[in-house]
Structures are given as structure tokens and as C-alpha cells.
Design an enzyme around this catalytic site. Structure first.
Site, short mmCIF file in Angstrom:
data_model
loop_
_atom_site.label_atom_id
_atom_site.label_comp_id
_atom_site.label_asym_id
_atom_site.label_seq_id
_atom_site.Cartn_x
_atom_site.Cartn_y
_atom_site.Cartn_z
N TYR A 98 0.89 -0.93 -0.17
CA TYR A 98 -0.09 0.02 0.44
C TYR A 98 0.80 1.34 -0.27
O TYR A 98 0.31 2.25 -0.08
CB TYR A 98 -1.01 0.30 1.34
CG TYR A 98 -2.33 -0.83 0.86
CD1 TYR A 98 -3.51 -0.70 0.45
CD2 TYR A 98 -2.27 -2.53 1.34
CE1 TYR A 98 -4.24 -1.26 0.22
CE2 TYR A 98 -3.11 -3.06 1.53
CZ TYR A 98 -4.19 -3.00 0.49
OH TYR A 98 -5.38 -3.28 0.84
N GLU A 140 -7.77 -7.23 5.07
CA GLU A 140 -6.94 -8.51 4.92
C GLU A 140 -5.74 -9.24 5.88
O GLU A 140 -6.06 -10.29 6.08
CB GLU A 140 -6.01 -7.65 3.65
CG GLU A 140 -6.41 -7.81 2.50
CD GLU A 140 -6.23 -6.44 2.05
OE1 GLU A 140 -5.12 -6.24 1.51
OE2 GLU A 140 -6.36 -5.84 0.59
N GLY A 276 -21.23 -18.50 -14.02
CA GLY A 276 -21.82 -18.47 -12.50
C GLY A 276 -22.46 -19.22 -11.75
O GLY A 276 -22.72 -18.90 -10.44
N GLY A 390 -12.78 -10.68 -11.73
CA GLY A 390 -12.31 -9.44 -13.01
C GLY A 390 -12.15 -8.41 -12.25
O GLY A 390 -12.80 -8.52 -10.68
#
Length: 398
Positions: A98, A140, A276, A390
Site C-alpha cells: 500500500y 486482509e 456463474g 475480474g
């Protein structure tokens, strides 16, 4: 929460920054990859970089986060942040990256906006960036802890034990750990990343839903061959279809993803199109194994019955649930699917119980249409969840 000093500055400059975000993100990625070319080769999806979708997604996420800070200071786009964090964890993103992103992003902002970036403006947008970055780092960190792994250490070798050609364009792989240990549990609806070494030496990463039962011994993924047409051909899906065979070893991540079932016995809508269907299969396997009596409405749309991956399996799973119904739409049903309707999925005509929780996965136009129809029928936005693979060009925040 944005500080009192920064809020009016961000509010005043959001239209200018928002209008320039496409140029800013394009300049940002150019700077980032000039500095660290291995990130484009081994981390970022080269196809999404080539078609500009990753730039659009980054710009959209920054604008959405900043807008919420000034419009709804007591709230946070937690759903959006969770999707991004799960994707980052599945790529092995680490907190120190980051700082790298911050350096190149703010250099790009200065390049594009020039003298408009006064010290006050820079300080206010710096606060926006670190509020978003620190929120993502916190999520995270928790995800890595839950996965039982150190930050970024997500990869494991897994051997293909079975390969099944499900349709002309979809193949499934059954995976076991190469060291013989159990594959590990996962939450139904989650995905893993697969890192493939391509002929040019790049190690590209893609995410695939775990399409089978949440079995701690073995996993299954189903991969659609992305053949190009309107966009670039899928590098990893093409490699897997063309080269991956039983006995081969793949580099696979720990499971991530937040498209998972809530507790309780409330009614569910599982709506999918095309490939999907894969996370929905895992959810249905879980419900069937539990002997669930929940009311489950399953909606699926596809081109033809022959293009519908795991079609027979879907029918079996729905029949195994006493309160489940299946609604199918095919663009060309043919004689092999008399139970299916012709055309695109239409949930406006489907009987839906009150208080349902909806799960969507499929192409973005399909999910946008279904979500809009559900909102029109009074389903709260907070009860509509989706998975997108994506760049997230939708950025639903509820």
C-alpha cells in the site's frame, strides 16, 4: 471517518478529482509498472490492464469511497471493501504494497492535476487514501489469520487428480494437496486463485469458484475457456484447457470470498448465468448435505442446455432439497430442455417469498438486471449479494 478539516476540501474537489480519475489511474499504472514490472508480469491481470477495466475499477472504488466519506460520514462501504479485501488476499497482497501504491498514485495525481493539488488538497486526499487502505489492511489481516497463514503466504501445490470436460467451453479439475495432506475446509461459495506459468515466463493469477461440496479432502474448480471475441483471450483459462491434465501440479491459493450463506432458516434466491453457476453448486451441495428445509429458489440462464456446465448436477441438487425450485432460461432451449423458458432470466415473473436473501453470479449485465428487478420488487439492497470475477465495474456498496 474523515476529519473536519478534510471533509470540505474533499467535497469541493471530488468533482475535479473524479473527472480526472481515468487519467490519474492510467498514469498511476504506467508509473507502477515502470518501477515494478514484475507486478504486471506476475500479479496483475494483463488482459484487464490491456482493455482498461482495471483502471476503471480502481477509479470507481476511490470515487465511491470518497463519496461515502462526505455524503454518509457515519457509514462505510463495507460490502465493497470486503470484496476488494478478499480479492487482495487471494492474490497475496501485503500491507507494505500500500505504501508503494500510495507513492505512485499521488505522483500521478500531481502529474494530472498540477497546481490544483495544493498542500491542503494533497493532505485531504492523503487522508482519504489511508482511511481506505487501512480499512483494507485490517480486513486482509483478519483474512490471513482465518486462513492460518502469514501475510501473503497463501500458495500451496495441488495435484490434479481428475479432469472432466463438462461442456465444449468448460472443464473441471479435482484437486488434492501434492503433499498428501487434506485440502482443507472452505466456506461454500468461496473461490481460490490459480497461478499459472505461461510460455513467456509470466506467472498470471486468476480466481475460480470452488464448485463442489465443501470437502476437506479434495476441491473442485470449473474453468470456462475465455476465447476472446469482444476482449482479449483468457491467458490462464486457455493454458488450463490446453495443458492441464490429471497428474499435473498447480499452484493454488487458500480459499477466499464473501459470497457465503447466512445462518438461520430464511429463504434464499440463488441466481446465476453461464459459468456463474459454480459458487451456487457449492452452496447447494452444502444445503443438501445439511438436509436443509429452507425455501430455495434457484434461477439459471445459459445459451443452450449443452453450454450449461454441471446441468445434471444442478437438477440433482435441487431435487435433493425438499423446498427448492429450479427456474431455467436458455437462449436456445431446443428439444432437450422442455422445462426451460426461452430468452433471458426474468425474476419479475418468479414467485419469491418475503424476507429472502439473494446471491448473484454471472456476467455483469445479468447481475445488474436481476439486482434491478429485485430492488423493484422490494428486496432491500443489503440482502442482495454478488460475486464478480475480474475488475469490479459495478461497485455495489450495499
Amino acid at each position: 471517518m474523515l476529519s473536519e478539516q478534510s471533509t470540505p476540501v474533499v467535497r469541493a474537489t471530488l468533482p475535479v478529482v473524479g473527472a480526472a480519475l481515468a487519467d490519474i489511474t492510467q498514469r498511476f499504472y504506467a508509473k507502477l509498472f515502470d518501477d515494478r514490472p514484475e507486478l504486471l508480469r506476475d500479479l496483475f491481470n494483463r488482459g484487464n490492464q490491456a482493455n482498461g477495466e482495471q483502471r476503471q475499477a480502481l477509479a470507481g472504488s476511490i470515487a465511491a469511497f470518497a463519496s461515502m466519506l462526505v455524503e454518509h460520514p457515519g457509514a462505510r462501504p463495507d460490502a465493497m471493501l470486503a470484496r476488494i479485501a478478499h480479492k487482495h488476499a487471494s492474490l497475496g497482497v501485503t500491507s507494505d504494497q500500500y505504501k508503494l501504491v500510495h507513492r505512485h498514485l499521488f505522483a500521478a495525481i500531481a502529474d494530472v492535476l498540477g497546481d490544483a493539488v495544493t498542500p491542503d488538497v494533497a493532505e485531504a486526499w492523503d487522508e482519504v487514501y489511508w482511511l481506505m487502505a487501512n480499512a483494507l489492511i485490517a480486513v486482509e489481516t483478519r483474512l490471513y489469520q482465518e486462513a492460518g497463514t502469514a501475510e501473503g503466504e497463501i500458495w500451496r501445490p495441488m495435484r490434479i487428480t481428475e479432469r472432466h470436460d463438462e461442456t465444449p467451453d468448460a472443464v473441471s479439475f479435482v484437486l488434492r494437496r501434492a503433499d498428501g495432506r487434506p485440502a482443507g475446509t472452505f466456506r461454500p461459495g468461496q473461490y481460490v486463485s490459480v497461478r499459472a506459468e505461461l510460455p513467456d515466463g509470466a506467472r498470471q493469477v486468476r480466481q475460480y469458484s470452488l464448485s463442489g461440496a465443501p470437502d476437506g479432502d479434495r476441491w473442485r474448480i470449473t474453468v470456462k475457456h475465455v476465447k476472446g471475441g469482444d476482449g482479449p483471450e483468457g491467458e490462464v483459462s486457455s493454458w488450463l484447457h490446453g495443458h492441464a491434465r490429471a497428474g499435473d501440479v498447480l499452484t493454488v491459493s487458500a480459499p477466499f470470498g464473501d459470497l457465503v450463506l447466512p445462518g438461520g432458516e430464511g429463504p434464499l434466491l440463488l441466481a446465476s448465468a453461464g459459468i456463474g453457476t459454480t459458487p451456487m453448486l457449492s452452496l447447494l451441495h452444502h444445503l443438501a448435505a445439511e438436509g436443509s428445509t429452507r425455501r430455495v429458489t434457484v434461477v439459471h440462464a445459459d445459451r443452450t442446455p449443452a453450454d450449461h456446465a454441471h446441468r445434471d448436477e444442478l437438477h440433482r441438487l435441487v431435487r435433493a432439497l425438499p423446498n427448492a425450485t429450479l427456474h431455467l432460461w436458455y437462449e436456445e432451449p431446443g428439444a432437450h430442455a422442455p422445462e426451460a423458458a426461452r430468452g433471458r432470466a426474468d425474476v419479475t415473473a418468479t414467485e419469491l417469498p418475503d424476507g429472502l436473501t439473494a446471491y448473484l453470479c454471472g456476467p455483469l449485465p445479468f447481475m445488474r438486471a436481476v439486482r434491478g428487478d429485485l430492488l423493484g420488487r422490494g428486496v432491500p439492497a443489503r440482502d442482495i449479494h454478488y460475486e464478480v470475477f475480474g475488475p469490479d465495474l459495478w461497485l455495489g456498496r450495499d
